[in-house]
Design a protein around this motif. Structure first.
Motif, PDB file in Angstrom:
ATOM      1  N   ARG A 142       0.828  -1.211   0.000  1.00 13.75           N
ATOM      2  CA  ARG A 142       0.000   0.000   0.000  1.00 13.75           C
ATOM      3  C   ARG A 142       0.858   1.256   0.000  1.00 13.75           C
ATOM      4  NH1 ARG A 142      -3.913  -2.623   4.484  1.00 13.75           N
ATOM      5  NH2 ARG A 142      -4.858  -4.129   3.097  1.00 13.75           N
ATOM      6  N   ARG A 143       1.803   1.270  -0.937  1.00 14.73           N
ATOM      7  CA  ARG A 143       2.748   2.392  -1.049  1.00 14.73           C
ATOM      8  C   ARG A 143       2.806   2.851  -2.497  1.00 14.73           C
ATOM      9  NH1 ARG A 143       4.982   3.229   3.488  1.00 14.73           N
ATOM     10  NH2 ARG A 143       6.653   4.567   2.826  1.00 14.73           N
ATOM     11  N   LEU A 144       3.201   4.086  -2.633  1.00 19.62           N
ATOM     12  CA  LEU A 144       3.379   4.704  -3.936  1.00 19.62           C
ATOM     13  C   LEU A 144       4.733   5.380  -3.918  1.00 19.62           C
ATOM     14  CD1 LEU A 144       1.661   5.327  -6.494  1.00 19.62           C
ATOM     15  CD2 LEU A 144       0.953   7.422  -5.378  1.00 19.62           C
ATOM     16  N   SER A 145       5.518   5.193  -4.973  1.00 27.52           N
ATOM     17  CA  SER A 145       6.803   5.884  -5.036  1.00 27.52           C
ATOM     18  C   SER A 145       6.993   6.477  -6.423  1.00 27.52           C
ATOM     19  CB  SER A 145       7.968   4.953  -4.675  1.00 27.52           C
ATOM     20  OG  SER A 145       8.119   3.937  -5.629  1.00 27.52           O
ATOM     21  N   LEU A 146       7.830   7.509  -6.461  1.00 24.10           N
ATOM     22  CA  LEU A 146       8.118   8.203  -7.706  1.00 24.10           C
ATOM     23  C   LEU A 146       9.607   8.453  -7.778  1.00 24.10           C
ATOM     24  CD1 LEU A 146       6.633   9.614 -10.151  1.00 24.10           C
ATOM     25  CD2 LEU A 146       6.921  11.730  -8.865  1.00 24.10           C
ATOM     26  N   VAL A 147      10.214   8.029  -8.882  1.00 24.62           N
ATOM     27  CA  VAL A 147      11.642   8.250  -9.097  1.00 24.62           C
ATOM     28  C   VAL A 147      11.808   9.085 -10.347  1.00 24.62           C
ATOM     29  CG1 VAL A 147      13.860   7.155  -9.622  1.00 24.62           C
ATOM     30  CG2 VAL A 147      12.288   6.066  -8.007  1.00 24.62           C
ATOM     31  N   ASN A 148      12.549  10.183 -10.223  1.00 24.04           N
ATOM     32  CA  ASN A 148      12.925  10.976 -11.390  1.00 24.04           C
ATOM     33  C   ASN A 148      14.172  10.305 -11.958  1.00 24.04           C
ATOM     34  OD1 ASN A 148      14.205  12.839 -13.129  1.00 24.04           O
ATOM     35  ND2 ASN A 148      13.205  14.550 -12.105  1.00 24.04           N
ATOM     36  N   GLU A 149      14.054   9.693 -13.123  1.00 22.66           N
ATOM     37  CA  GLU A 149      15.167   8.959 -13.720  1.00 22.66           C
ATOM     38  C   GLU A 149      16.315   9.878 -14.128  1.00 22.66           C
ATOM     39  OE1 GLU A 149      13.970   6.254 -16.803  1.00 22.66           O
ATOM     40  OE2 GLU A 149      12.263   5.521 -15.631  1.00 22.66           O
ATOM     41  N   ASN A 150      16.034  11.160 -14.350  1.00 26.64           N
ATOM     42  CA  ASN A 150      17.080  12.096 -14.746  1.00 26.64           C
ATOM     43  C   ASN A 150      17.943  12.531 -13.569  1.00 26.64           C
ATOM     44  OD1 ASN A 150      14.715  12.261 -16.642  1.00 26.64           O
ATOM     45  ND2 ASN A 150      16.212  13.428 -17.821  1.00 26.64           N
ATOM     46  N   THR A 151      17.341  12.636 -12.371  1.00 26.05           N
ATOM     47  CA  THR A 151      18.074  13.125 -11.196  1.00 26.05           C
ATOM     48  C   THR A 151      18.254  12.061 -10.116  1.00 26.05           C
ATOM     49  OG1 THR A 151      16.064  13.845 -10.057  1.00 26.05           O
ATOM     50  CG2 THR A 151      17.132  15.447 -11.555  1.00 26.05           C
ATOM     51  N   ASN A 152      17.603  10.912 -10.265  1.00 30.03           N
ATOM     52  CA  ASN A 152      17.578   9.824  -9.273  1.00 30.03           C
ATOM     53  C   ASN A 152      16.891  10.216  -7.972  1.00 30.03           C
ATOM     54  OD1 ASN A 152      18.796   7.828 -10.871  1.00 30.03           O
ATOM     55  ND2 ASN A 152      20.808   8.703 -10.441  1.00 30.03           N
ATOM     56  N   GLU A 153      16.195  11.341  -7.936  1.00 36.66           N
ATOM     57  CA  GLU A 153      15.444  11.729  -6.748  1.00 36.66           C
ATOM     58  C   GLU A 153      14.272  10.768  -6.579  1.00 36.66           C
ATOM     59  OE1 GLU A 153      12.816  15.407  -4.971  1.00 36.66           O
ATOM     60  OE2 GLU A 153      13.704  15.598  -6.941  1.00 36.66           O
ATOM     61  N   GLN A 154      14.079  10.290  -5.355  1.00 37.16           N
ATOM     62  CA  GLN A 154      13.009   9.347  -5.075  1.00 37.16           C
ATOM     63  C   GLN A 154      12.131   9.859  -3.945  1.00 37.16           C
ATOM     64  OE1 GLN A 154      14.193   5.284  -4.515  1.00 37.16           O
ATOM     65  NE2 GLN A 154      12.186   4.663  -3.804  1.00 37.16           N
ATOM     66  N   ARG A 155      10.826   9.679  -4.104  1.00 39.76           N
ATOM     67  CA  ARG A 155       9.844  10.046  -3.091  1.00 39.76           C
ATOM     68  C   ARG A 155       8.927   8.848  -2.877  1.00 39.76           C
ATOM     69  NH1 ARG A 155       8.019  15.885  -5.512  1.00 39.76           N
ATOM     70  NH2 ARG A 155      10.084  16.813  -5.506  1.00 39.76           N
ATOM     71  N   GLU A 156       8.399   8.731  -1.668  1.00 46.12           N
ATOM     72  CA  GLU A 156       7.531   7.609  -1.355  1.00 46.12           C
ATOM     73  C   GLU A 156       6.476   8.035  -0.347  1.00 46.12           C
ATOM     74  OE1 GLU A 156       8.564   3.648   0.902  1.00 46.12           O
ATOM     75  OE2 GLU A 156       9.220   3.522  -1.191  1.00 46.12           O
ATOM     76  N   ILE A 157       5.260   7.514  -0.524  1.00 42.95           N
ATOM     77  CA  ILE A 157       4.185   7.773   0.426  1.00 42.95           C
ATOM     78  C   ILE A 157       3.388   6.493   0.644  1.00 42.95           C
ATOM     79  CG2 ILE A 157       3.892  10.257   0.069  1.00 42.95           C
ATOM     80  CD1 ILE A 157       1.682   9.691  -1.908  1.00 42.95           C
ATOM     81  N   GLU A 158       2.780   6.417   1.809  1.00 44.79           N
ATOM     82  CA  GLU A 158       1.888   5.314   2.146  1.00 44.79           C
ATOM     83  C   GLU A 158       0.477   5.728   1.763  1.00 44.79           C
ATOM     84  OE1 GLU A 158       0.625   2.896   6.138  1.00 44.79           O
ATOM     85  OE2 GLU A 158       2.693   3.588   5.928  1.00 44.79           O
ATOM     86  N   VAL A 159      -0.293   4.793   1.206  1.00 42.79           N
ATOM     87  CA  VAL A 159      -1.652   5.069   0.757  1.00 42.79           C
ATOM     88  C   VAL A 159      -2.641   4.520   1.782  1.00 42.79           C
ATOM     89  CG1 VAL A 159      -3.359   4.677  -1.065  1.00 42.79           C
ATOM     90  CG2 VAL A 159      -0.940   4.971  -1.663  1.00 42.79           C
ATOM     91  N   ASP A 160      -3.552   5.353   2.219  1.00 44.84           N
ATOM     92  CA  ASP A 160      -4.604   4.942   3.143  1.00 44.84           C
ATOM     93  C   ASP A 160      -5.747   4.356   2.326  1.00 44.84           C
ATOM     94  OD1 ASP A 160      -6.750   4.722   4.904  1.00 44.84           O
ATOM     95  OD2 ASP A 160      -6.373   6.652   5.863  1.00 44.84           O
ATOM     96  N   ILE A 161      -5.924   3.029   2.410  1.00 48.32           N
ATOM     97  CA  ILE A 161      -6.945   2.395   1.563  1.00 48.32           C
ATOM     98  C   ILE A 161      -8.369   2.678   2.045  1.00 48.32           C
ATOM     99  CG2 ILE A 161      -5.396   0.627   0.678  1.00 48.32           C
ATOM    100  CD1 ILE A 161      -6.888  -1.338   2.579  1.00 48.32           C
ATOM    101  N   HIS A 162      -8.522   3.319   3.190  1.00 54.97           N
ATOM    102  CA  HIS A 162      -9.862   3.739   3.598  1.00 54.97           C
ATOM    103  C   HIS A 162     -10.328   4.906   2.730  1.00 54.97           C
ATOM    104  CE1 HIS A 162      -8.457   1.599   7.231  1.00 54.97           C
ATOM    105  NE2 HIS A 162      -9.702   1.133   7.170  1.00 54.97           N
ATOM    106  N   HIS A 163      -9.384   5.718   2.264  1.00 56.24           N
ATOM    107  CA  HIS A 163      -9.713   6.837   1.382  1.00 56.24           C
ATOM    108  C   HIS A 163      -9.541   6.470  -0.091  1.00 56.24           C
ATOM    109  CE1 HIS A 163     -10.196   9.754   4.573  1.00 56.24           C
ATOM    110  NE2 HIS A 163      -9.108   9.258   5.127  1.00 56.24           N
ATOM    111  N   THR A 164      -8.631   5.541  -0.353  1.00 54.86           N
ATOM    112  CA  THR A 164      -8.329   5.130  -1.729  1.00 54.86           C
ATOM    113  C   THR A 164      -8.396   3.611  -1.815  1.00 54.86           C
ATOM    114  OG1 THR A 164      -6.884   7.054  -1.867  1.00 54.86           O
ATOM    115  CG2 THR A 164      -6.676   5.447  -3.624  1.00 54.86           C
ATOM    116  N   PRO A 165      -9.619   3.052  -1.770  1.00 58.27           N
ATOM    117  CA  PRO A 165      -9.740   1.595  -1.822  1.00 58.27           C
ATOM    118  C   PRO A 165      -9.349   1.041  -3.189  1.00 58.27           C
ATOM    119  CG  PRO A 165     -11.911   2.628  -1.904  1.00 58.27           C
ATOM    120  CD  PRO A 165     -10.910   3.727  -1.672  1.00 58.27           C
TER     121      PRO A 165
END
Length: 184
Positions: A142-165
């Motif tokens: 239940r996670r979402l991550s985003l990597v910018n392949e040009n800069t290798n910057e990575q971000r990650e968040i946990e998804v609350d499935i009560h709001h996003t089933p």
């Protein structure tokens, strides 16, 4: 002589999604946005006043790990997910933005992070034009991550499935026009 094998450590199988496309476009005026390249490119046109153009992906995701690659050709889009089972309507008072929906999770590139429809500003100086991003939907964790392949910057968040089933779907939006992004 007996030999023992080390315990198996199964690596999760990652699905590199290459056949995703946009199937639905949402905007207050049809002339503000267009799908091109058989639904693989979303274009938002410059217009007077505030304009927002959103699109949903064709696939539904409920289990496993999935990579979707997106090239930002122009603009500062929102890249993320939302629940397919919740209708896509702008939140009241959001001036027509769809990424403010409680079902939306992701990033307004180089500007803000969005959890449960709440934007938190994280200003950065670089423009994403031409950058390629890998959006990872980890349904099992239940996670979402985003990597910018040009800069290798990575971000990650946990998804609350009560709001996003489940099921989740790819969700993008051009919040500032003009804009263009493509699935690769």
């Amino acid at each position: 002589m007996a030999h023992s094998l080390p315990p198996s450590t199964e690596l999760p199988v990652v699905n590199n999604v290459t056949d995703e496309k946009f199937v639905d476009i949402y905007t207050s005026h049809k002339e503000k946005g267009q799908l091109l390249d058989n639904g693989r490119t979303l274009v938002g046109f410059q217009v007077q006043g505030r304009a927002f153009v959103a699109a949903l992906g064709s696939h539904s995701y409920s289990s496993g790990i999935h990579h979707v690659r997106i090239r930002v050709d122009k603009g500062i889009p929102f890249l993320g997910i939302r629940s397919r089972s919740i209708p896509l309507v702008p939140r009241e008072g959001s001036a027509g933005r769809h990424c403010d929906s409680p079902s939306a999770y992701g990033w307004l590139i180089n500007y803000a992070i969005n959890r449960n429809g709440l934007l938190r500003t994280e200003l950065q100086s670089s423009r994403p034009d031409g950058d390629i991003y890998t959006l990872t939907l980890d349904c099992d964790q239940r996670r979402l991550s985003l990597v910018n392949e040009n800069t290798n910057e990575q971000r990650e968040i946990e998804v609350d499935i009560h709001h996003t089933p489940f099921p989740w779907c790819l969700f993008v939006e051009h919040n500032r026009m003009p804009g263009q992004l493509s699935l690769i």
